[in-house]
Design a protein around this motif. Structure first.
Motif, PDB file in Angstrom:
ATOM      1  N   LYS A  24       3.795   9.528   8.885  1.00 49.63           N
ATOM      2  CA  LYS A  24       5.256   9.431   8.770  1.00 49.63           C
ATOM      3  C   LYS A  24       5.880  10.778   8.438  1.00 49.63           C
ATOM      4  O   LYS A  24       6.968  10.846   7.863  1.00 49.63           O
ATOM      5  CB  LYS A  24       5.638   8.393   7.715  1.00 49.63           C
ATOM      6  N   GLU A  40       9.417  11.317   9.428  1.00 50.09           N
ATOM      7  CA  GLU A  40      10.360  10.274   9.041  1.00 50.09           C
ATOM      8  C   GLU A  40      10.596  10.261   7.540  1.00 50.09           C
ATOM      9  O   GLU A  40      11.736  10.072   7.086  1.00 50.09           O
ATOM     10  CB  GLU A  40       9.825   8.894   9.454  1.00 50.09           C
ATOM     11  N   TRP A  41       9.523  10.443   6.748  1.00 51.50           N
ATOM     12  CA  TRP A  41       9.604  10.305   5.299  1.00 51.50           C
ATOM     13  C   TRP A  41       9.377  11.648   4.621  1.00 51.50           C
ATOM     14  O   TRP A  41       8.817  12.565   5.205  1.00 51.50           O
ATOM     15  CB  TRP A  41       8.568   9.297   4.807  1.00 51.50           C
ATOM     16  N   ASN A  42       9.774  11.735   3.368  1.00 47.85           N
ATOM     17  CA  ASN A  42       9.633  12.989   2.625  1.00 47.85           C
ATOM     18  C   ASN A  42       8.246  13.080   1.982  1.00 47.85           C
ATOM     19  O   ASN A  42       7.386  12.222   2.178  1.00 47.85           O
ATOM     20  CB  ASN A  42      10.744  13.120   1.584  1.00 47.85           C
ATOM     21  N   PHE A  77       8.272   6.367  -3.179  1.00 49.56           N
ATOM     22  CA  PHE A  77       8.645   6.321  -1.758  1.00 49.56           C
ATOM     23  C   PHE A  77       9.029   4.914  -1.305  1.00 49.56           C
ATOM     24  O   PHE A  77       9.778   4.761  -0.339  1.00 49.56           O
ATOM     25  CB  PHE A  77       7.567   6.940  -0.857  1.00 49.56           C
ATOM     26  N   ASP A  93      12.669   4.849  -2.112  1.00 52.56           N
ATOM     27  CA  ASP A  93      13.425   5.662  -1.162  1.00 52.56           C
ATOM     28  C   ASP A  93      12.449   6.594  -0.452  1.00 52.56           C
ATOM     29  O   ASP A  93      11.932   7.526  -1.071  1.00 52.56           O
ATOM     30  CB  ASP A  93      14.498   6.466  -1.893  1.00 52.56           C
ATOM     31  N   ASP A 100      12.848   9.014   1.306  1.00 52.90           N
ATOM     32  CA  ASP A 100      13.307  10.400   1.396  1.00 52.90           C
ATOM     33  C   ASP A 100      13.089  11.171   0.092  1.00 52.90           C
ATOM     34  O   ASP A 100      13.542  12.304  -0.035  1.00 52.90           O
ATOM     35  CB  ASP A 100      14.790  10.430   1.781  1.00 52.90           C
ATOM     36  N   ARG A 101      12.346  10.586  -0.848  1.00 51.54           N
ATOM     37  CA  ARG A 101      12.140  11.235  -2.141  1.00 51.54           C
ATOM     38  C   ARG A 101      11.020  12.288  -2.080  1.00 51.54           C
ATOM     39  O   ARG A 101      10.104  12.197  -1.274  1.00 51.54           O
ATOM     40  CB  ARG A 101      11.785  10.204  -3.212  1.00 51.54           C
ATOM     41  N   TYR A 102      11.115  13.249  -2.977  1.00 50.76           N
ATOM     42  CA  TYR A 102      10.084  14.283  -3.118  1.00 50.76           C
ATOM     43  C   TYR A 102       8.956  13.787  -4.023  1.00 50.76           C
ATOM     44  O   TYR A 102       9.165  12.897  -4.859  1.00 50.76           O
ATOM     45  CB  TYR A 102      10.693  15.535  -3.767  1.00 50.76           C
TER      46      TYR A 102
END
Length: 245
Positions: free
Chosen positions: A83, A86-88, A194, A197, A199-201
């Motif tokens: 991903k 798509e994802w962080n 994750f 969200d 998009d989190r670090y």
């Protein structure tokens, strides 16, 4: 102990280099890349194995795997992040959760830094420390940096970009020592992060740990030249720094 590199990111602000390469393979000193510098650091402190989380343009890393192993004397394991576009990177680090069981030095694939950083982390080991962040307490901070508030007695209290720079103890530079004993708790915190969200670090995963009462320590790196390469200005700075190492 092994090395672990997060090298799955696209680095779109570094186009046209990243049209065909992941950010970790953008040259910073002749043909030398950020990944080369990081693996060289791992080898210099005596590591013999490293894992690399790959995603965007991962074929470029696969193609160089054997040459990197020969050059740095490291056995490399490549771990696919399905991903990555798509994802962080909270999910990206979670993909490497099994590697963390070995004790790792984690390095972001876009951080140009000298081996003194890894040596500082190793020197800080001991006692009940499970996770130690490399912290720049010298740099003048602004809005974009990953800022940390640390208490001498309690460790990290807050880690986020979203704080007043004047309130921060320093900047997390993207290099962490993680003891294997922290693997399960870290993996669970990353999953929570994750799933909340995508998009989190992964630093948000660190904050999740802190909020649960887990102690994360810091190791100041001193007055050291380093840079996180996000854009072309950073790349120019990285090339200026890399030639010194």
């Amino acid at each position: 102990m092994i090395g672990l590199v997060l090298a799955a990111g696209a680095g779109r602000r570094l186009r046209p280099y990243t049209d065909t390469l992941p950010k970790a393979l953008v040259p910073v000193d002749g043909e030398t890349t950020v990944l080369d510098l990081t693996l060289g650091n791992f080898a210099e402190i005596g590591l013999t194995e490293a894992a690399i989380i790959v995603g965007y343009r991962k074929e470029a890393v696969y193609e160089r795997k054997e040459a990197l192993e020969r050059t740095y004397g490291l056995k490399l394991t490549l771990i696919d992040n399905d991903k990555a576009e798509e994802w962080n990177n909270a999910y990206s680090l979670w993909c490497g959760r099994d590697s963390v069981r070995h004790d790792v030095i984690l390095a972001n694939g876009d951080t140009v830094h000298p081996v003194s950083v890894e040596k500082t982390l190793l020197a800080a080991r001991g006692g009940d420390k499970k996770i130690i962040l490399a912290l720049d307490t010298v740099k003048q901070l602004a809005d974009e940096e990953m800022k940390v508030v640390a208490d001498p007695g309690k460790g990290v209290r807050k880690i986020t970009k979203l704080m007043d720079p004047a309130a921060a103890t320093g900047e997390y530079i993207g290099v962490t020592l993680i003891e294997g004993s922290a693997a399960d708790e870290l993996a669970d915190a990353l999953r929570t992060t994750f799933e909340r969200d995508p998009d989190r670090y992964y630093e948000d995963g660190y904050q999740e740990l802190v909020d649960r009462g887990f102690r994360i320590d810091v190791a100041p790196i001193g007055d050291v030249a380093w840079v996180e390469i996000d854009n072309h200005d950073d790349l120019a700075r990285g090339r200026e720094i890399a030639c010194r190492y």
